[in-house]
Design a protein around this motif. Structure first.
Motif, mmCIF file in Angstrom:
data_model
loop_
_atom_site.group_PDB
_atom_site.id
_atom_site.type_symbol
_atom_site.label_atom_id
_atom_site.label_comp_id
_atom_site.label_asym_id
_atom_site.label_seq_id
_atom_site.Cartn_x
_atom_site.Cartn_y
_atom_site.Cartn_z
ATOM 1 N N ALA A 1 63.058 61.000 1.327
ATOM 2 C CA ALA A 1 63.873 60.610 2.471
ATOM 3 C C ALA A 1 64.345 61.036 3.348
ATOM 4 O O ALA A 1 64.684 60.967 4.486
ATOM 5 N N TYR A 2 64.670 63.151 3.218
ATOM 6 C CA TYR A 2 65.343 63.352 4.223
ATOM 7 C C TYR A 2 63.843 63.267 5.010
ATOM 8 O O TYR A 2 64.363 63.558 6.131
ATOM 9 N N ASN A 3 62.829 63.680 4.891
ATOM 10 C CA ASN A 3 61.300 63.726 6.056
ATOM 11 C C ASN A 3 61.724 62.516 7.141
ATOM 12 O O ASN A 3 61.011 62.539 7.839
ATOM 13 N N THR A 4 62.028 61.110 5.804
ATOM 14 C CA THR A 4 62.263 59.737 6.224
ATOM 15 C C THR A 4 63.395 60.289 7.676
ATOM 16 O O THR A 4 63.084 59.244 8.474
ATOM 17 N N GLY A 5 64.110 60.707 7.507
ATOM 18 C CA GLY A 5 65.391 60.789 8.317
ATOM 19 C C GLY A 5 66.126 60.046 7.953
ATOM 20 O O GLY A 5 67.795 59.346 8.719
ATOM 21 N N TYR A 6 66.342 58.750 6.796
ATOM 22 C CA TYR A 6 67.195 58.685 6.639
ATOM 23 C C TYR A 6 68.456 59.031 5.658
ATOM 24 O O TYR A 6 69.400 57.813 5.314
ATOM 25 N N ILE A 7 68.680 59.865 5.286
ATOM 26 C CA ILE A 7 69.261 60.298 4.871
ATOM 27 C C ILE A 7 69.911 61.678 4.960
ATOM 28 O O ILE A 7 68.490 62.546 5.457
ATOM 29 N N SER A 8 70.506 62.244 5.150
ATOM 30 C CA SER A 8 70.857 63.632 5.433
ATOM 31 C C SER A 8 72.343 64.364 4.189
ATOM 32 O O SER A 8 72.669 63.130 3.569
ATOM 33 N N GLY A 9 72.386 65.693 4.388
ATOM 34 C CA GLY A 9 73.130 66.184 3.534
ATOM 35 C C GLY A 9 74.488 65.464 3.680
ATOM 36 O O GLY A 9 74.968 64.926 4.100
ATOM 37 N N THR A 10 74.955 65.791 2.262
ATOM 38 C CA THR A 10 76.825 65.033 2.188
ATOM 39 C C THR A 10 77.140 66.569 2.293
ATOM 40 O O THR A 10 78.794 66.901 2.384
ATOM 41 N N SER A 11 76.605 67.694 2.874
ATOM 42 C CA SER A 11 77.144 69.123 3.717
ATOM 43 C C SER A 11 75.534 69.952 3.695
ATOM 44 O O SER A 11 74.534 69.771 3.315
ATOM 45 N N PRO A 12 75.802 71.228 4.485
ATOM 46 C CA PRO A 12 74.413 71.499 4.991
ATOM 47 C C PRO A 12 73.542 71.979 4.304
ATOM 48 O O PRO A 12 72.412 72.114 4.038
ATOM 49 N N THR A 13 73.392 71.826 2.859
ATOM 50 C CA THR A 13 73.017 72.455 1.875
ATOM 51 C C THR A 13 73.093 71.366 0.818
ATOM 52 O O THR A 13 72.361 72.497 -0.575
ATOM 53 N N THR A 14 73.743 70.567 0.367
ATOM 54 C CA THR A 14 73.766 69.769 -0.919
ATOM 55 C C THR A 14 73.497 68.532 -0.109
ATOM 56 O O THR A 14 73.615 67.433 0.986
ATOM 57 N N VAL A 15 72.843 67.439 -1.107
ATOM 58 C CA VAL A 15 72.732 66.181 -1.115
ATOM 59 C C VAL A 15 72.908 65.549 -1.416
ATOM 60 O O VAL A 15 73.219 63.483 -1.782
ATOM 61 N N SER A 16 73.647 65.928 -2.697
ATOM 62 C CA SER A 16 74.613 65.570 -3.838
ATOM 63 C C SER A 16 73.657 64.231 -4.775
ATOM 64 O O SER A 16 74.095 63.021 -5.276
ATOM 65 N N PRO A 17 72.752 64.423 -5.248
ATOM 66 C CA PRO A 17 71.131 63.342 -5.416
ATOM 67 C C PRO A 17 72.080 62.725 -6.731
ATOM 68 O O PRO A 17 71.655 61.319 -7.396
ATOM 69 N N ASN A 18 73.407 62.888 -7.584
ATOM 70 C CA ASN A 18 74.051 62.094 -8.596
ATOM 71 C C ASN A 18 75.039 61.395 -8.453
ATOM 72 O O ASN A 18 75.142 60.912 -9.138
ATOM 73 N N TYR A 19 75.998 61.622 -7.014
ATOM 74 C CA TYR A 19 76.758 61.008 -6.638
ATOM 75 C C TYR A 19 76.586 59.563 -6.553
ATOM 76 O O TYR A 19 75.230 59.219 -6.497
ATOM 77 N N VAL A 20 77.648 58.879 -7.058
ATOM 78 C CA VAL A 20 77.223 57.697 -7.831
ATOM 79 C C VAL A 20 77.016 56.470 -6.648
ATOM 80 O O VAL A 20 78.503 57.110 -5.439
ATOM 81 N N LEU A 21 76.896 55.989 -5.782
ATOM 82 C CA LEU A 21 76.322 55.430 -4.003
ATOM 83 C C LEU A 21 77.420 53.671 -3.770
ATOM 84 O O LEU A 21 77.828 53.723 -4.679
ATOM 85 N N ASN A 22 78.311 54.064 -2.935
ATOM 86 C CA ASN A 22 79.271 52.967 -2.330
ATOM 87 C C ASN A 22 78.967 52.677 -1.530
ATOM 88 O O ASN A 22 77.799 52.417 -1.135
ATOM 89 N N ARG A 23 79.989 50.863 -1.840
ATOM 90 C CA ARG A 23 79.210 49.895 -1.159
ATOM 91 C C ARG A 23 78.671 50.810 0.670
ATOM 92 O O ARG A 23 77.910 50.532 1.424
ATOM 93 N N GLU A 24 80.054 50.884 1.305
ATOM 94 C CA GLU A 24 79.610 50.894 2.533
ATOM 95 C C GLU A 24 78.548 52.187 2.775
ATOM 96 O O GLU A 24 77.652 52.172 4.909
ATOM 97 N N MET A 25 78.336 53.135 2.316
ATOM 98 C CA MET A 25 76.807 54.228 2.623
ATOM 99 C C MET A 25 75.781 53.565 1.907
ATOM 100 O O MET A 25 75.287 53.300 2.356
ATOM 101 N N ALA A 26 76.145 52.576 1.179
ATOM 102 C CA ALA A 26 74.400 51.909 0.946
ATOM 103 C C ALA A 26 74.110 51.121 2.015
ATOM 104 O O ALA A 26 72.905 51.165 2.744
#
Length: 255
Positions: free
Chosen positions: A108-133
């Motif tokens: 996902a990071y290589n494809t470019g549709y996901i960026s981090g929730t901070s410069p060093t985190t991507v928060s993979p276990n955070y539950v997704l909300n509707r606007e983000m999806a």
């Protein structure tokens, strides 16, 4: 002294079986206690579609109302669009090489549709909300932002400023919709069922295998996720997408 004949144990077992059968029939006759198969879910057709496409496993579709995490989201999108190329390196300290989602985050990071929730985190276990999806799927499909304020929903102004333009376009194109209560509910958790609806509407009709394909008339989108595809004799009412997962593989369009 009473004499027990050889037939007595059999007689008792037959009586016990009769009692059990009677109990089952009685339970079936009581309203609310009828033994029936589990109720169908409103999103079953969308979940079945993802299973048919190989995006999720059949056992994963058995819990459609569970909220999905950002890692779940990435795994679904990668499989739906045929993304497979991993990043050479990632800056995220909250993803370990032993995590089940390591490869999906890397892709996902290589494809470019996901960026981090901070410069060093991507928060993979955070539950997704509707606007983000909806925002990420819209960006993945290269949807342009629709300018201006959208008052389609009673809570339209609750949608984050950075997401409003893409979400409005997604609504207008039928990729996403609100609730019957006239709410979009941008902060609500996204369930697997909702995600199945989003993705099937985005993909439309997938072309997942190389070779020659003739689809005839198609009333939704067509998404090519394989290289070396010739698409011919096809009329598409929606949009034609060539997934980034295809790269520069030979895609030919005829008639």
């Amino acid at each position: 002294m009473p004499h027990r004949t050889p037939t007595q144990p059999r007689a008792w077992s037959e009586r016990l079986l009769s009692l059990l059968l009677a109990a089952v029939l009685l339970i079936g006759a009581v309203p609310g206690l009828t033994l029936t198969a589990s109720a169908e879910h409103w999103a079953d057709e969308y979940l079945d579609q993802l299973v048919d496409w190989g995006v999720i496993r059949p056992d994963q579709a058995s819990d459609p109302d569970r909220p999905i995490t950002r890692a779940d989201f990435m795994a679904i999108v990668n499989r739906a669009y045929g993304y497979t190329k991993k990043a050479a390196d990632m800056p995220f300290t909250d993803v370990d090489v032993s995590d089940w989602f390591y490869d999906d985050v890397s892709i996902a990071y290589n494809t470019g549709y996901i960026s981090g929730t901070s410069p060093t985190t991507v928060s993979p276990n955070y539950v997704l909300n509707r606007e983000m999806a909806v925002f990420i799927l819209g960006k993945n499909m290269m949807l342009k932002e629709t300018p201006g304020e959208d008052m389609s929903f009673s809570d339209s102004r609750d949608i984050s400023t950075w997401a409003r333009g893409v979400i409005k376009t997604a609504i207008d194109t039928g990729i996403a919709s609100g609730y019957p209560s006239n709410r979009f509910a941008p902060e609500d958790k996204v369930t697997l069922a909702q995600m199945a609806v989003f993705v099937t509407h985005c993909i439309g009709t997938p072309v997942q295998q190389p070779g020659e394909h003739s689809l005839g008339g198609v009333f939704d989108n067509v998404t090519i996720t394989s290289s070396d595809v010739t698409l011919k004799d096809t009329t598409i009412a929606g949009d034609l997408y060539v997934s980034g997962g295809v790269g520069l593989g030979g895609i030919k369009l005829e008639n």
